[in-house]
Design a protein around this motif. Structure first.
Motif, mmCIF file in Angstrom:
data_model
loop_
_atom_site.group_PDB
_atom_site.id
_atom_site.type_symbol
_atom_site.label_atom_id
_atom_site.label_comp_id
_atom_site.label_asym_id
_atom_site.label_seq_id
_atom_site.Cartn_x
_atom_site.Cartn_y
_atom_site.Cartn_z
ATOM 1 N N ASP A 84 -29.993 10.018 24.312
ATOM 2 C CA ASP A 84 -28.835 9.599 25.087
ATOM 3 C C ASP A 84 -28.111 8.512 24.325
ATOM 4 O O ASP A 84 -28.709 7.790 23.528
ATOM 5 C CB ASP A 84 -29.288 9.083 26.464
ATOM 6 C CG ASP A 84 -28.122 8.982 27.426
ATOM 7 O OD1 ASP A 84 -27.037 9.509 27.102
ATOM 8 O OD2 ASP A 84 -28.291 8.366 28.486
ATOM 9 N N GLN B 189 -25.822 5.032 24.624
ATOM 10 C CA GLN B 189 -25.616 3.959 25.588
ATOM 11 C C GLN B 189 -24.203 4.015 26.158
ATOM 12 O O GLN B 189 -23.214 4.155 25.428
ATOM 13 C CB GLN B 189 -25.864 2.605 24.921
ATOM 14 C CG GLN B 189 -27.324 2.384 24.552
ATOM 15 C CD GLN B 189 -27.611 0.967 24.101
ATOM 16 O OE1 GLN B 189 -26.710 0.143 24.000
ATOM 17 N NE2 GLN B 189 -28.870 0.676 23.830
ATOM 18 N N GLU B 190 -24.129 3.881 27.455
ATOM 19 C CA GLU B 190 -22.842 3.978 28.151
ATOM 20 C C GLU B 190 -21.870 2.900 27.679
ATOM 21 O O GLU B 190 -20.666 3.142 27.562
ATOM 22 C CB GLU B 190 -23.067 3.850 29.663
ATOM 23 C CG GLU B 190 -21.819 4.055 30.505
ATOM 24 C CD GLU B 190 -21.253 5.455 30.389
ATOM 25 O OE1 GLU B 190 -20.019 5.608 30.529
ATOM 26 O OE2 GLU B 190 -22.044 6.406 30.165
ATOM 27 N N MET C 198 -25.372 16.326 23.271
ATOM 28 C CA MET C 198 -24.463 15.205 23.503
ATOM 29 C C MET C 198 -23.026 15.498 23.086
ATOM 30 O O MET C 198 -22.123 14.713 23.363
ATOM 31 C CB MET C 198 -24.946 13.977 22.713
ATOM 32 C CG MET C 198 -26.204 13.344 23.258
ATOM 33 S SD MET C 198 -26.031 12.844 24.984
ATOM 34 C CE MET C 198 -24.646 11.730 24.860
#
Length: 406
Positions: free
Chosen positions: A2, A4-5, A339
């Motif tokens: 993932d 990072q936002e 992603m």
């Protein structure tokens, strides 16, 4: 895997253009602004106070290094002399002439040393702070600069106190007395709430060096704060984590630039590898994991260098070759396919890059994983060097090199 936002939000807010060449120029400019940031630290005090030794300790070099500030029991500095950080040449610590002049000459002294070029002043003494120290601090403040007081050689004070009163000696009590005396003398000279740090240049991991580092970082902003965190030696686990956190904020820029280099017409994929290898080498130096830094630390703590080097277990430190990095990127790209859709929806420029989103994800995770493993190594080295009880944190949420995909 993932992303990072916070990185996605920053990329989306910073990069508005969908033109690849424009984005490349924009990201390169952001990275250049980091590398061109200067930090000039003035170190002053009376002759024999340990200014030069303090400077060398801050730079992470020994007193006998050819780059080191000259040390001695008498004043050895006749004019402001800059000493450059071994890995960050735009970071300079200036050894200023001693201030054993009449108090009324403080302003003249600052004009002679060209006070305007320094970001802040560190005023060093190995004994009591006197009127001239206070007057200099007042003059520095009047000219809009920050100042900090360093009481050096506290290890010698502790040793002397223990020899005088071996049965009644308590280290904490002696340190409190020294700090209280320093504050009392400075307040007596008209300074309110002076910031005093007890330091031993030969034992930075002890006493107040970590507080000095934290205070300076809190009172600097933007790129100068980042530069300071990278330039100071990491002698505590907390310092390692702060350095890692500061570096992590800029990973997406390097990953995006590497991605764009590969995506530009006529540029083969492997051209992004030198960018990434250079970044990894910088990480290695920032955490003091290069051979020169480890050997200097080993000499300072009187331990064999191999004992510290054995604590360095990161795959990236053992092999920083282009082939190793390229192999990691290929593995990460396989896992990064999921992603691509997220990236294209969050950052429009990826819609104009052929396989750009995949190569970005690969570079992003390469740098994140490497940064975590370097930080773990740095903490292990600290624990072995100083006998610290550190708690390794930070990389549990990222795959280790060679174990990216299950």
């Amino acid at each position: 895997m993932d992303i990072q936002e916070v990185d996605l939000r920053e990329m989306a807010s910073v990069i508005q253009s969908k033109v690849v060449v424009e984005v490349s120029s924009q990201v390169q400019s952001l990275l250049d602004s980091l590398e061109t940031t200067t930090l000039d630290i003035a170190v002053t005090g009376e002759g024999g106070a340990g200014k030069s030794t303090f400077i060398n300790a801050m730079l992470g070099i020994s007193d006998d290094d050819f780059r080191a500030a000259k040390t001695g029991v008498v004043e050895t500095t006749a004019s402001p002399t800059p000493y450059h950080h071994p890995h960050l040449p735009r970071v300079r610590l200036w050894d200023l002439p001693g201030i054993g002049t009449p108090a009324l000459q403080a302003r003249k002294y600052l004009q002679l040393v060209r006070f305007e070029r320094y970001d802040f002043f560190i005023i060093v003494t190995s004994e009591r702070f006197r009127e001239n120290h206070a007057e200099l601090a007042k003059a520095v403040a009047a000219m809009g600069k920050r100042f900090y007081f360093v009481r050096s050689k506290v290890d010698q004070d502790l040793q002397a106190s223990q020899q005088r009163r071996p049965t009644l000696f308590q280290e904490d009590q002696v340190l409190q007395q020294i700090e209280a005396d320093c504050s009392r003398q400075l307040k007596k000279e008209g300074l309110e709430n002076p910031k005093v740090f007890l330091i031993s240049s030969f034992h930075l991991h002890r006493f107040d060096f970590y507080r000095l580092q934290d205070t300076l970082a809190e009172e600097l902003e933007g790129h100068k704060r980042h530069t300071l965190l990278l330039s100071f030696p990491s002698v505590t686990a907390a310092a390692v984590q702060k350095k890692k956190s500061s570096l992590r904020q800029h990973i997406w820029k390097t990953a995006l630039l590497a991605c764009i280099i590969s995506a530009l017409p006529g540029h083969p994929f492997h051209l992004n590898v030198p960018v990434l290898v250079n970044t990894l080498k910088n990480y290695q130096q920032h955490f003091g994991l290069d051979d020169a830094s480890l050997e200097t630390l080993a000499a300072a703590v009187s331990k064999p260098s191999c004992e510290l080097k054995n604590q360095v277990r990161s795959t990236f430190v053992r092999d920083l070759s282009g082939d190793a990095v390229q192999g990691f990127l290929r593995q990460a790209a396989i896992c990064g396919q999921v992603m691509v859709t997220v990236l294209k929806s969050k950052v429009p420029v990826f819609n104009n890059l052929v396989a750009g989103a995949v190569s970005f994800v690969a570079a992003y995770y390469l740098l994140h994983t490497a940064l975590d493993s370097f930080a773990e190594d740095a903490q292990r080295v600290l624990e072995r060097a100083y006998g610290l009880e550190t708690e390794v944190q930070g990389s549990l949420s990222y795959p280790s090199p060679g174990f990216i995909c299950e």
